[in-house]
Scaffold this motif. Structure first.
Motif, mmCIF file in Angstrom:
data_model
loop_
_atom_site.group_PDB
_atom_site.id
_atom_site.type_symbol
_atom_site.label_atom_id
_atom_site.label_comp_id
_atom_site.label_asym_id
_atom_site.label_seq_id
_atom_site.Cartn_x
_atom_site.Cartn_y
_atom_site.Cartn_z
ATOM 1 N N LEU A 131 0.821 -1.207 0.000
ATOM 2 C CA LEU A 131 0.000 0.000 0.000
ATOM 3 C C LEU A 131 0.856 1.258 0.000
ATOM 4 O O LEU A 131 0.344 2.349 -0.282
ATOM 5 N N SER A 132 2.131 1.139 0.317
ATOM 6 C CA SER A 132 3.031 2.287 0.329
ATOM 7 C C SER A 132 4.447 1.814 0.052
ATOM 8 O O SER A 132 4.741 0.618 0.098
ATOM 9 N N ASN A 133 5.315 2.764 -0.229
ATOM 10 C CA ASN A 133 6.717 2.423 -0.474
ATOM 11 C C ASN A 133 7.621 3.189 0.486
ATOM 12 O O ASN A 133 8.736 3.571 0.160
ATOM 13 N N ASN A 134 7.110 3.419 1.696
ATOM 14 C CA ASN A 134 7.880 4.155 2.689
ATOM 15 C C ASN A 134 9.105 3.357 3.143
ATOM 16 O O ASN A 134 9.074 2.135 3.203
ATOM 17 N N SER B 104 1.457 -9.128 11.813
ATOM 18 C CA SER B 104 1.866 -7.800 12.271
ATOM 19 C C SER B 104 3.041 -7.279 11.447
ATOM 20 O O SER B 104 3.122 -6.081 11.144
ATOM 21 N N VAL B 105 3.959 -8.171 11.076
ATOM 22 C CA VAL B 105 5.070 -7.768 10.205
ATOM 23 C C VAL B 105 4.531 -7.360 8.838
ATOM 24 O O VAL B 105 4.961 -6.350 8.255
ATOM 25 N N MET B 106 3.584 -8.118 8.309
ATOM 26 C CA MET B 106 2.955 -7.730 7.040
ATOM 27 C C MET B 106 2.320 -6.357 7.162
ATOM 28 O O MET B 106 2.465 -5.507 6.281
ATOM 29 N N ASP C 182 2.954 -2.482 5.293
ATOM 30 C CA ASP C 182 1.811 -2.148 4.426
ATOM 31 C C ASP C 182 1.646 -3.185 3.322
ATOM 32 O O ASP C 182 1.427 -2.863 2.149
ATOM 33 N N MET C 183 1.748 -4.435 3.721
ATOM 34 C CA MET C 183 1.770 -5.559 2.787
ATOM 35 C C MET C 183 0.445 -6.323 2.871
ATOM 36 O O MET C 183 -0.046 -6.618 3.955
ATOM 37 N N TYR D 57 -3.241 -12.543 4.410
ATOM 38 C CA TYR D 57 -3.160 -11.522 5.460
ATOM 39 C C TYR D 57 -4.416 -11.560 6.318
ATOM 40 O O TYR D 57 -5.541 -11.574 5.813
ATOM 41 N N ASN D 58 -4.228 -11.582 7.625
ATOM 42 C CA ASN D 58 -5.340 -11.624 8.581
ATOM 43 C C ASN D 58 -5.266 -10.382 9.462
ATOM 44 O O ASN D 58 -4.422 -10.296 10.357
#
Length: 533
Positions: free
Chosen positions: A227-230, A508-510, A514-515, A520-521
């Motif tokens: 969702l982002s590339n921060n 949480s790591v995902m 922003d993955m 993903y849960n």
């Protein structure tokens, strides 16, 4: 004692018949190596009564039957094979009895897995004079006498008839003792894990079979989007044998976490491990599904998944037991020592050596680091921290933990927690010093540790009966201000979580990166659950 010994020796010099030899070895096996099992049984029966004696006799009959059955089958094949196996089992039994007696362990499948995954650098810590005494008296001497013995040749038909008679007589007795089976069933894990030699022989085979059933090729997880590339750095610290009970952050009355207590580290309440030994716990930490789920496929773990999705993954370890992983950088403590400076290079501190430089050298926007500690692994707790962290004194300096006072044992263990406090605070400062980067770390121990409560030491007790000290683990989170802003985290919401598990790590790591993907849960993503709209 002299008469008993001479009688013992005379038997092996008397050239007994094969069936007589088998009966004697079976009884000797029960007497020399299964007394911890009968001691446990007596403690858990209602005193010395006729009913209790009947139960003990039923337990005796089970051990006798399974031992005699195996020996008859071996000697039917070959007398040499039978003797060779008896020699090997005598040596192995002596070591097994030592660990059962000294650490009150149960040699079930998980414990055998723990043993198979222990490296020499850890196993040598168990060496002691008492272990040598057990090995010589219960192992070497019986093995030597067995090797020197001569056995009369017996026809296979006669031996087979003896076997059938043994099975019929003992099975009949056991069938008539059905009323005792309920007690045996209630204590099956403990009894099965202390029956020599079949506890470690059978459970070693079970462990190896389960390993052989694992897929060699891991099943890839669904591709993800971002969702982002921060610019983001996330560090996962996998602790070792740390129990929440001895963290002052969890209310312990000793200052074992002075630095973290003064920082902005968040303590997650009621955190639990999904296993009581390293290999299973680490696999669980790195897995995308909850431990209660039933999966027949061997999916790729978190580091491999992130690496395949374009994240730079760095694995630094002073431990072992991780599943097969594919990462851009895998560094053992030996690799890290080569460029390490200072007095912490022989301890977990080596994992932080030049970490900031390695992160800065990455050309990726997202970097994931795993630091796998040696932590508080026993029994030589005193060797897991530099001298300046030996604050709580006196400490236990013996690997035979029951010989130390409870105070000495707790002191040594608490010093490992104090050093870990320093380690995590150094990591916090390292991440805080990385410019123009959002960063966070998660710390969770693989499992806890028993320190003599109920006579149990170390870890690896079967999960269903494991004491809470082996399952309640510390779970800590630190976030940089920019990470909090980037993820819109409500810190109070994160602090107020009622419970957490190792299953939260993957998702949480995902979330931190922003993955998103099919697996993903959000319910397991602690950051997502604490984010503000």
């Amino acid at each position: 004692m002299k008469r008993q010994h001479s009688g013992f020796s005379r038997f092996f010099k008397s050239t007994p018949k094969t069936s007589t030899f088998i009966i004697f070895i079976t009884l000797l096996n029960i007497a020399l190596y299964n007394w911890p099992l009968f001691s446990f049984s007596l403690k858990n029966l209602d005193g010395i009564t006729l009913n209790s004696l009947h139960t003990l006799l039923a337990v005796f009959a089970v051990i006798y039957l399974e031992t005699a059955l195996i020996l008859y089958l071996l000697f039917l094949i070959s007398r040499r094979l039978g003797k060779a196996v008896c020699v090997v089992l005598a040596l192995a039994n002596s070591l097994a009895v030592y660990f059962v007696v000294t650490y009150n362990v149960i040699l079930d499948r998980t414990m055998m897995g723990n043993i198979f995954n222990t490296q020499y650098s850890e196993s040598e810590q168990f060496l002691s004079p008492t272990l040598l005494v057990y090995f010589v008296l219960l192992g070497v001497i019986p093995a030597y006498l067995i090797m020197r013995s001569s056995i009369q040749k017996t026809s296979r038909i006669r031996l087979a008839l003896h076997l059938v008679l043994t099975i019929v007589v003992i099975s009949t007795f056991l069938w008539q003792s059905q009323s005792k089976w309920l007690w045996v069933d209630d204590h099956a894990k403990q009894l099965g894990g202390m029956t020599m030699p079949w506890s470690y022989v059978g459970n070693a085979a079970r462990f190896q079979y389960s390993k052989s059933q694992e897929n060699i090729v891991q099943t890839p997880l669904p591709d993800a989007t971002f969702l982002s590339n921060n610019k983001t750095v996330v560090v996962l610290v996998i602790g070792e044998s740390a129990r929440a009970q001895n963290f002052s952050l969890y209310g312990y009355d000793r200052p074992t976490n002075p630095l973290l207590a003064a920082s902005d580290v968040i303590t997650l309440k009621n955190a639990t491990s999904c296993a009581s030994y390293t290999t299973a716990a680490v696999k669980c930490i790195l897995s995308h599904h909850t431990p209660s789920g039933v999966f027949t496929e061997n999916f790729e773990p978190l580091p491999s998944y992130l690496q395949r999705q374009g994240i730079d993954v760095i694995w630094r370890t002073k431990n072992w037991g991780e599943p097969p992983i594919k990462v851009s950088s895998y560094l053992s403590s030996g690799d890290l020592k080569q460029n390490c400076e200072g007095n912490e290079c022989g301890y977990d501190g080596v994992l932080l050596s030049h970490l900031a430089e390695q992160i800065a050298a990455s050309d990726k926007q997202k970097v994931f680091v795993v630091l796998h500690q040696t932590g508080s692994h026993g029994p030589s707790y005193y060797s897991k921290y530099p001298k300046e962290f030996e604050v709580f004194k006196p400490v236990c300096r013996s690997v035979e933990l029951s010989k130390c006072t409870q105070a000495e044992l707790i002191n040594a263990y608490d010093n490992t927690i104090l050093y870990n406090d320093h380690f995590l605070d150094q990591l916090r400062q390292t991440l805080a010093g990385i410019k123009d980067t959002s960063s966070a770390f998660l710390y969770v121990s693989d499992h806890g540790e028993s320190l003599g409560e109920g006579g149990i030491y170390l870890h690896g007790t079967p999960y269903s009966i494991a004491p809470e000290q082996q399952l309640h683990v510390p779970f800590l989170v630190w976030m940089s201000p920019s990470f909090i802003d980037q993820q819109h985290i409500n810190v109070d919401t994160l602090k107020s979580r009622e419970s957490s598990t190792q299953a939260n790590v993957f998702h949480s790591v995902m979330g931190a990166f922003d993955m998103r993907s099919e697996i993903y849960n959000k319910d397991l993503d602690m950051f997502g659950a604490a984010s503000q709209p």
